[in-house]
Design a protein around this motif. Structure first.
Motif, PDB file in Angstrom:
ATOM      1  N   LYS A   1      48.164  44.229  61.189  1.00 11.00           N
ATOM      2  CA  LYS A   1      49.557  43.791  61.042  1.00 11.00           C
ATOM      3  C   LYS A   1      50.460  44.558  62.001  1.00 11.00           C
ATOM      4  O   LYS A   1      51.403  44.008  62.574  1.00 11.00           O
ATOM      5  CB  LYS A   1      50.034  44.016  59.611  1.00 11.00           C
TER       6      LYS A   1
ATOM      7  N   LYS B   1      59.737  54.096  66.581  1.00  7.42           N
ATOM      8  CA  LYS B   1      59.604  54.197  68.041  1.00  7.42           C
ATOM      9  C   LYS B   1      58.296  54.875  68.439  1.00  7.42           C
ATOM     10  O   LYS B   1      57.656  54.491  69.405  1.00  7.42           O
ATOM     11  CB  LYS B   1      60.802  54.999  68.568  1.00  7.42           C
ATOM     12  N   GLU B   2      57.907  55.871  67.668  1.00  7.34           N
ATOM     13  CA  GLU B   2      56.708  56.644  68.020  1.00  7.34           C
ATOM     14  C   GLU B   2      55.442  56.153  67.316  1.00  7.34           C
ATOM     15  O   GLU B   2      54.391  56.783  67.450  1.00  7.34           O
ATOM     16  CB  GLU B   2      56.941  58.126  67.672  1.00  7.34           C
ATOM     17  N   LYS B   3      55.566  55.076  66.592  1.00  6.60           N
ATOM     18  CA  LYS B   3      54.414  54.582  65.837  1.00  6.60           C
ATOM     19  C   LYS B   3      53.276  54.207  66.781  1.00  6.60           C
ATOM     20  O   LYS B   3      53.467  53.492  67.757  1.00  6.60           O
ATOM     21  CB  LYS B   3      54.836  53.364  65.007  1.00  6.60           C
ATOM     22  N   GLU B   4      52.093  54.686  66.482  1.00  9.50           N
ATOM     23  CA  GLU B   4      50.904  54.336  67.252  1.00  9.50           C
ATOM     24  C   GLU B   4      49.927  53.587  66.346  1.00  9.50           C
ATOM     25  O   GLU B   4      49.902  53.816  65.140  1.00  9.50           O
ATOM     26  CB  GLU B   4      50.236  55.587  67.808  1.00  9.50           C
ATOM     27  N   VAL B   5      49.123  52.749  66.965  1.00 11.48           N
ATOM     28  CA  VAL B   5      48.166  51.969  66.163  1.00 11.48           C
ATOM     29  C   VAL B   5      46.742  52.404  66.490  1.00 11.48           C
ATOM     30  O   VAL B   5      46.352  52.397  67.628  1.00 11.48           O
ATOM     31  CB  VAL B   5      48.316  50.466  66.456  1.00 11.48           C
TER      32      VAL B   5
ATOM     33  N   LYS C   1      46.519  48.367  60.603  1.00  8.46           N
ATOM     34  CA  LYS C   1      46.348  48.148  62.046  1.00  8.46           C
ATOM     35  C   LYS C   1      46.546  46.693  62.483  1.00  8.46           C
ATOM     36  O   LYS C   1      47.335  46.438  63.390  1.00  8.46           O
ATOM     37  CB  LYS C   1      44.980  48.678  62.478  1.00  8.46           C
TER      38      LYS C   1
ATOM     39  N   ILE D   1      49.831  45.806  64.923  1.00 12.14           N
ATOM     40  CA  ILE D   1      49.737  45.377  66.326  1.00 12.14           C
ATOM     41  C   ILE D   1      50.656  44.177  66.567  1.00 12.14           C
ATOM     42  O   ILE D   1      51.431  44.156  67.512  1.00 12.14           O
ATOM     43  CB  ILE D   1      48.271  45.034  66.692  1.00 12.14           C
TER      44      ILE D   1
ATOM     45  N   LEU E   1      54.358  45.389  66.415  1.00 11.52           N
ATOM     46  CA  LEU E   1      54.793  46.212  67.548  1.00 11.52           C
ATOM     47  C   LEU E   1      54.818  45.420  68.852  1.00 11.52           C
ATOM     48  O   LEU E   1      55.581  45.746  69.759  1.00 11.52           O
ATOM     49  CB  LEU E   1      53.891  47.441  67.698  1.00 11.52           C
ATOM     50  N   MET E   2      53.979  44.389  68.945  1.00 10.77           N
ATOM     51  CA  MET E   2      53.938  43.603  70.178  1.00 10.77           C
ATOM     52  C   MET E   2      54.973  42.479  70.187  1.00 10.77           C
ATOM     53  O   MET E   2      55.089  41.760  71.178  1.00 10.77           O
ATOM     54  CB  MET E   2      52.541  43.002  70.382  1.00 10.77           C
TER      55      MET E   2
END
Lengths: 277, 275
Positions: free
Chosen positions: A94, A273-277, A92, A96, A99-100
Motif C-alpha cells: 500500500k 517525507k522521510e518514509k521509506e518502503v 509495503k 508504494i 508514495l508514488m
C-alpha cells in the motif's frame, strides 16, 4: 509545474483519498450515529416520571449523560479516524502506491490534516448537534407541557416552569473554560495521526500506550518538581499561589495545546517525507 | 535518463547492499535487471523510484533527485512493484481517481491494453485474480505515458498466455523517449524482450552490456566435449551448453539463463572480456 503545492492536484488528492478513506470514515460515522441514538433513546426522560427530573440552575432539564457521551464518543471517533489515515504506509504494497502518487509531500500532509483534523472533528460535531437537536425537540414536544417547581440561589425561592431542554452545545459552551478547550480535538488528532505514520502495526494501541506513558512521566515529574520547589516553604494564600483574574490559565492552556498540535503536525510532515518502503 | 554515481546503499550502515555503484541508463532501451535472491534488484529499483534513501552518492532521474518525490518526476515514473495493493473499487472508479494525476494519460491506449489483457472495465478490482490485477496495474502504468517504466518481477503470477501478452505489450510500449527497467529472477521471461542486461552480484554491477555486445563477444552453443576455451559449461543432453569467447564472429542466440549462471560462477573470466 509547482512541485510544492498546486490546488488542482490537492483537490484531486482529496477526491482520491476519499475512495479509500471514505468507506472507513462513513462506517465509523454510522456507528457513531447509532450509538448516539441508542444513548439518547435509553436516557430519554419519561413524562410519567417527572419527579425524577434534574434541572440546572436556570431551570432547564439536566441531561447528565450528554457530557460523558460527547467526550468519550468524540475522542474515540476522531482518534480512530486519525489513527487509520496513514496506517497504510506501514504496509509495503500500500505504501508504494501511496508514495508514488504524483502529489507533493506537502499536499499529502495537508490532505491528512484536512481529513483527520478538520473533516472528522466537524462531522462529529455536526452529527452530535443534529442528533441532540432532534431529541431536544422531541423532549420539548412530548413532556414540555408538564409544570414543575425548583429552587435555586443562595436564598432558595420556589419557582415554577415548564419542562424544557437546551441543546447540548448551548449548555456545554456557556463556560469560558470550555471555550478555551476547543483546540483539544485537534491535538488528539495530531497525536494519533503521528502515531499512524510512526508505527507500522497496531497504530492505535501503540499510540495510546505511548501517550499514557508520556503523560504519567510528565505528571510525575511535575509533581516531584513542584514538591521540591515548595519544600520547607510557607503557603501564603488560600489558592495555592494561583491567581487568575481573566482566565489567564485557560488562555495559556489554549496557546500551549495549539503549539503542541502544530509541533506534532510538523513532525508528521517530516515522518511522511522521510518514509521509506 | 538515469545517472547513478558512487551510490552507497544498505538497510544498515555497516552492511551495504551497493558499494560505490555507478551506472547510466538511457531512453529507448529495455533493461533487464538480473541477480540472485538478495542481490539488491528491488532495492536498486526503489532507489531509482525514490522509495528508499541512499547513504551517499548521487542518483538523478531525468535531472531530478528521486528522494525529493517531486510530483513532476512521480508523474513520469511508472513503478510496478512485485507486491501491490489495489483498493476494493471498480476499475473505472480507480481510473477516474488516479488518471487525472498524469497529464499525458492515454485513455484510449488503456482501453486497448485492457482489451488485450481481457480485463472488462466494469470489473471490481478486489474480485479479480492476482494475475488480472497485475495485468491491470501494468496497463494503467503504461497508459500514464511515463518516461520511466520500472517493473519488479512483473511476470510473477502471470500464466503462460499472459506472459506472451506481456512481452508483446512491453515490446510495443518502448519508444525513443522511454526507458524500461525490468527486474526478474525468471530470466526466461525476458527472452527476446530486453536489449541490455544488467547483473547485480556482490554489492556491485557484475555485467552491463547490450545483447548485441554480448553476442559479439560471447558464443552460446552446444559442445560434445569441453576444451580450454570454454568459460562456463552446463551438462545437457548429449553434451554441454557452453559459453565461449566469440573469436570467429559466430552468430549465436544468447541463452540468458546460461549467461546469468556464467556471470555468477566465472566473474573473473568474463570481466576482462567486457572491460
Amino acid at each position: 509545474m509547482n512541485n510544492s503545492f498546486n490546488f488542482n492536484r490537492f483537490w484531486l488528492l482529496v477526491k482520491r483519498q476519499w475512495l479509500e478513506f471514505g468507506k472507513i470514515y462513513l462506517i465509523s460515522l454510522l456507528v457513531v450515529v447509532g450509538v448516539l441514538i441508542l444513548f439518547y433513546a435509553w436516557n430519554l426522560p419519561e413524562p410519567e416520571a417527572e419527579k425524577g427530573y434534574r434541572y440546572n440552575s436556570e431551570g432547564f432539564l439536566y441531561l447528565s449523560f450528554r457530557i460523558p457521551l460527547f467526550l468519550t464518543l468524540g475522542f474515540i471517533f476522531i482518534s480512530v479516524i486519525a489513527s487509520g489515515y496513514f496506517s497504510l504506509l506501514g504496509q509495503k504494497p500500500k505504501a508504494i502506491i501511496e508514495l508514488m502518487t504524483p502529489a507533493s509531500t506537502l499536499e499529502k500532509w495537508l490532505c491528512s490534516i484536512f481529513y483527520t483534523g478538520i473533516f472528522s472533528v466537524f462531522s462529529f460535531l455536526l452529527v452530535f448537534y443534529i442528533t441532540d437537536l432532534a431529541f431536544v425537540k422531541y423532549i420539548d414536544k412530548t413532556i414540555g407541557t408538564i409544570t414543575f417547581s425548583w429552587t435555586s440561589g443562595v436564598h432558595p425561592t420556589p419557582k415554577t416552569g415548564i419542562v424544557s431542554a437546551r441543546t447540548f452545545f448551548n449548555d456545554f459552551f456557556e463556560h469560558d473554560e470550555i471555550k478555551s478547550m476547543v483546540v483539544v480535538p485537534f491535538m488528539i488528532t495530531s497525536i494519533f495521526l503521528l502515531g499512524s505514520v510512526y508505527f507500522n502495526r497496531f497504530h492505535y494501541i501503540k499510540t495510546a500506550v505511548v501517550v499514557m506513558l508520556f503523560l504519567t512521566a510528565l505528571i510525575y515529574t511535575l509533581i516531584q518538581t513542584a514538591n521540591w520547589m515548595t519544600r520547607d516553604k510557607m503557603q501564603d494564600s488560600a489558592n495555592f499561589g494561583f491567581s487568575s483574574a481573566h482566565n489567564e490559565f485557560f488562555i495559556y492552556a489554549m496557546v500551549g495545546i495549539t503549539a503542541v498540535t502544530v509541533f506534532l503536525w510538523c513532525v508528521t510532515f517530516f515522518r511522511v517525507k522521510e518514509k521509506e518502503v | 535518463m538515469i545517472t547513478i554515481n558512487n551510490l552507497n546503499f544498505g538497510y544498515s550502515k555497516h552492511n551495504l547492499l551497493f558499494k560505490d555503484m555507478s551506472m547510466q541508463l538511457s531512453a529507448g532501451h529495455i533493461y533487464g535487471l538480473l541477480g540472485k535472491n538478495g542481490a539488491g534488484k528491488s532495492s536498486l529499483l526503489k532507489n531509482i523510484a525514490g522509495l528508499v534513501y541512499a547513504q551517499s552518492g548521487s542518483l538523478k532521474v531525468m535531472g531530478f533527485d528521486p528522494a525529493k518525490r517531486e510530483p513532476e518526476l512521480l508523474a513520469d515514473i511508472c513503478f510496478i512493484p512485485e507486491e501491490f495493493y489495489l483498493p476494493s473499487i471498480k476499475i473505472d472508479a480507480y481510473i477516474k481517481a488516479n488518471a487525472p494525476f498524469y497529464k499525458k494519460f492515454d485513455y484510449a491506449y488503456l482501453n486497448v491494453l485492457l482489451e488485450e489483457f481481457n480485463i472488462p472495465i466494469s470489473n471490481k478490482l478486489v474480485n479479480m485474480s492476482y494475475g488480472q490485477k497485475k495485468k491491470f496495474i501494468i496497463a494503467f502504468g503504461l497508459a500514464t505515458q511515463a518516461k520511466l517504466v520500472i517493473m519488479d518481477e512483473p511476470t510473477n503470477g502471470l500464466d503462460i498466455p499472459s506472459k506472451a501478452q506481456f512481452r508483446k505489450v512491453m515490446a510495443s510500449a518502448l519508444t525513443d523517449d522511454r526507458c524500461i527497467v525490468i527486474s526478474t529472477h525468471q530470466v526466461r521471461d525476458l527472452d527476446n524482450l530486453i536489449d541490455t542486461v544488467i547483473m547485480l552480484d556482490e554489492s556491485t554491477i557484475s555485467l552491463k552490456a547490450s545483447i548485441e555486445e554480448i553476442t559479439q563477444k560471447l558464443t552460446f552453443k552446444k559442445m560434445k566435449e569441453l576444451d580450454e576455451t570454454v568459460i562456463y559449461a552446463e551438462p545437457a543432453l548429449s553434451g554441454y551448453n557452453v559459453v565461449v569467447p566469440n573469436f570467429h564472429q559466430e552468430d549465436s542466440k544468447m541463452d540468458i539463463e546460461l549467461l546469468f549462471n556464467a556471470v555468477i560462477a566465472e566473474k573473473k573470466k568474463l570481466k576482462p572480456i567486457f572491460n
